[in-house]
Design a protein around this motif. Structure first.
Motif, PDB file in Angstrom:
ATOM      1  N   LEU A 294       0.817  -1.215   0.000  1.00 16.65           N
ATOM      2  CA  LEU A 294       0.000   0.000   0.000  1.00 16.65           C
ATOM      3  C   LEU A 294       0.849   1.263   0.000  1.00 16.65           C
ATOM      4  O   LEU A 294       0.638   2.158  -0.806  1.00 16.65           O
ATOM      5  CB  LEU A 294      -0.945  -0.003   1.212  1.00 16.65           C
ATOM      6  N   GLY A 295       1.804   1.339   0.896  1.00 14.22           N
ATOM      7  CA  GLY A 295       2.654   2.520   0.992  1.00 14.22           C
ATOM      8  C   GLY A 295       3.461   2.756  -0.272  1.00 14.22           C
ATOM      9  O   GLY A 295       3.618   3.892  -0.716  1.00 14.22           O
ATOM     10  N   GLU A 296       3.958   1.673  -0.872  1.00 12.43           N
ATOM     11  CA  GLU A 296       4.733   1.779  -2.111  1.00 12.43           C
ATOM     12  C   GLU A 296       3.895   2.389  -3.232  1.00 12.43           C
ATOM     13  O   GLU A 296       4.425   3.045  -4.120  1.00 12.43           O
ATOM     14  CB  GLU A 296       5.224   0.397  -2.548  1.00 12.43           C
ATOM     15  N   ALA A 297       2.584   2.148  -3.187  1.00 10.22           N
ATOM     16  CA  ALA A 297       1.674   2.662  -4.209  1.00 10.22           C
ATOM     17  C   ALA A 297       1.172   4.059  -3.865  1.00 10.22           C
ATOM     18  O   ALA A 297       0.340   4.611  -4.578  1.00 10.22           O
ATOM     19  CB  ALA A 297       0.500   1.703  -4.370  1.00 10.22           C
ATOM     20  N   GLY A 298       1.655   4.623  -2.744  1.00  8.50           N
ATOM     21  CA  GLY A 298       1.228   5.960  -2.343  1.00  8.50           C
ATOM     22  C   GLY A 298      -0.137   5.991  -1.699  1.00  8.50           C
ATOM     23  O   GLY A 298      -0.761   7.047  -1.581  1.00  8.50           O
ATOM     24  N   LEU A 299      -0.613   4.836  -1.267  1.00  3.29           N
ATOM     25  CA  LEU A 299      -1.931   4.726  -0.639  1.00  3.29           C
ATOM     26  C   LEU A 299      -1.805   4.711   0.880  1.00  3.29           C
ATOM     27  O   LEU A 299      -0.726   4.454   1.420  1.00  3.29           O
ATOM     28  CB  LEU A 299      -2.609   3.435  -1.104  1.00  3.29           C
ATOM     29  N   PRO A 300      -2.914   4.956   1.569  1.00  2.68           N
ATOM     30  CA  PRO A 300      -2.895   4.813   3.022  1.00  2.68           C
ATOM     31  C   PRO A 300      -2.447   3.401   3.410  1.00  2.68           C
ATOM     32  O   PRO A 300      -2.708   2.440   2.684  1.00  2.68           O
ATOM     33  CB  PRO A 300      -4.359   5.046   3.415  1.00  2.68           C
ATOM     34  N   THR A 301      -1.763   3.311   4.519  1.00  3.26           N
ATOM     35  CA  THR A 301      -1.269   2.022   4.994  1.00  3.26           C
ATOM     36  C   THR A 301      -2.173   1.480   6.085  1.00  3.26           C
ATOM     37  O   THR A 301      -2.953   2.207   6.697  1.00  3.26           O
ATOM     38  CB  THR A 301       0.168   2.148   5.517  1.00  3.26           C
ATOM     39  N   MET A 302      -2.038   0.173   6.321  1.00  7.09           N
ATOM     40  CA  MET A 302      -2.841  -0.481   7.340  1.00  7.09           C
ATOM     41  C   MET A 302      -1.940  -1.303   8.238  1.00  7.09           C
ATOM     42  O   MET A 302      -1.058  -2.020   7.766  1.00  7.09           O
ATOM     43  CB  MET A 302      -3.887  -1.400   6.680  1.00  7.09           C
ATOM     44  N   THR A 303      -2.152  -1.150   9.538  1.00  2.25           N
ATOM     45  CA  THR A 303      -1.494  -1.987  10.531  1.00  2.25           C
ATOM     46  C   THR A 303      -2.577  -2.484  11.473  1.00  2.25           C
ATOM     47  O   THR A 303      -3.716  -2.018  11.433  1.00  2.25           O
ATOM     48  CB  THR A 303      -0.424  -1.214  11.326  1.00  2.25           C
ATOM     49  N   ARG A 304      -2.227  -3.403  12.315  1.00  2.00           N
ATOM     50  CA  ARG A 304      -3.151  -3.904  13.339  1.00  2.00           C
ATOM     51  C   ARG A 304      -2.658  -3.402  14.696  1.00  2.00           C
ATOM     52  O   ARG A 304      -1.467  -3.476  14.998  1.00  2.00           O
ATOM     53  CB  ARG A 304      -3.182  -5.431  13.337  1.00  2.00           C
ATOM     54  N   ASP A 305      -3.583  -2.887  15.515  1.00  2.00           N
ATOM     55  CA  ASP A 305      -3.200  -2.450  16.852  1.00  2.00           C
ATOM     56  C   ASP A 305      -3.120  -3.648  17.789  1.00  2.00           C
ATOM     57  O   ASP A 305      -3.304  -4.794  17.357  1.00  2.00           O
ATOM     58  CB  ASP A 305      -4.138  -1.347  17.365  1.00  2.00           C
ATOM     59  N   ALA A 306      -2.825  -3.411  19.051  1.00  2.00           N
ATOM     60  CA  ALA A 306      -2.647  -4.488  20.028  1.00  2.00           C
ATOM     61  C   ALA A 306      -3.894  -5.367  20.163  1.00  2.00           C
ATOM     62  O   ALA A 306      -3.797  -6.547  20.482  1.00  2.00           O
ATOM     63  CB  ALA A 306      -2.269  -3.909  21.384  1.00  2.00           C
ATOM     64  N   ALA A 307      -5.062  -4.798  19.883  1.00  2.00           N
ATOM     65  CA  ALA A 307      -6.316  -5.548  19.961  1.00  2.00           C
ATOM     66  C   ALA A 307      -6.659  -6.234  18.641  1.00  2.00           C
ATOM     67  O   ALA A 307      -7.683  -6.899  18.536  1.00  2.00           O
ATOM     68  CB  ALA A 307      -7.458  -4.618  20.373  1.00  2.00           C
ATOM     69  N   GLY A 308      -5.816  -6.063  17.626  1.00  2.00           N
ATOM     70  CA  GLY A 308      -6.058  -6.684  16.334  1.00  2.00           C
ATOM     71  C   GLY A 308      -6.937  -5.870  15.411  1.00  2.00           C
ATOM     72  O   GLY A 308      -7.303  -6.328  14.339  1.00  2.00           O
ATOM     73  N   ARG A 309      -7.255  -4.650  15.802  1.00  2.00           N
ATOM     74  CA  ARG A 309      -8.109  -3.767  15.006  1.00  2.00           C
ATOM     75  C   ARG A 309      -7.309  -3.157  13.870  1.00  2.00           C
ATOM     76  O   ARG A 309      -6.160  -2.754  14.056  1.00  2.00           O
ATOM     77  CB  ARG A 309      -8.654  -2.660  15.917  1.00  2.00           C
TER      78      ARG A 309
END
Length: 79
Positions: free
Chosen positions: A23-38
């Motif tokens: 996603l980041g390589e394509a210039g798009l927003p990135t996604m990660t998971r927080d400690a709760a998996g959200r």
């Protein structure tokens, strides 16, 4: 669909396709998971978490390819 549902559905779809890391390589927003998996969506320019409207817009953009938008593959991410 409720906002968290869109965030999670979009995240699961991209994870299933193996595209989250691109996603980041394509210039798009990135996604990660927080400690709760959200799923946490982040704006690449500001580093701020995306609003519900921004996540919905990203979802629409990524699903616009193909004849069946519900199952479209985000072609720009694959290239």
């Amino acid at each position: 669909m409720e906002p968290d549902g869109t965030r999670e559905r979009l995240a699961a779809w991209l994870e299933q396709l193996g595209l989250v890391d691109h996603l980041g390589e394509a210039g798009l927003p990135t996604m990660t998971r927080d400690a709760a998996g959200r799923a946490v969506w982040t704006d690449p320019g500001t580093g701020a978490e995306l609003s519900d409207d921004q996540v919905a817009e990203l979802d629409a953009v990524l699903h616009q390819e193909g004849s069946d938008p519900g199952h479209a593959v985000p072609v720009p991410l694959l290239q």
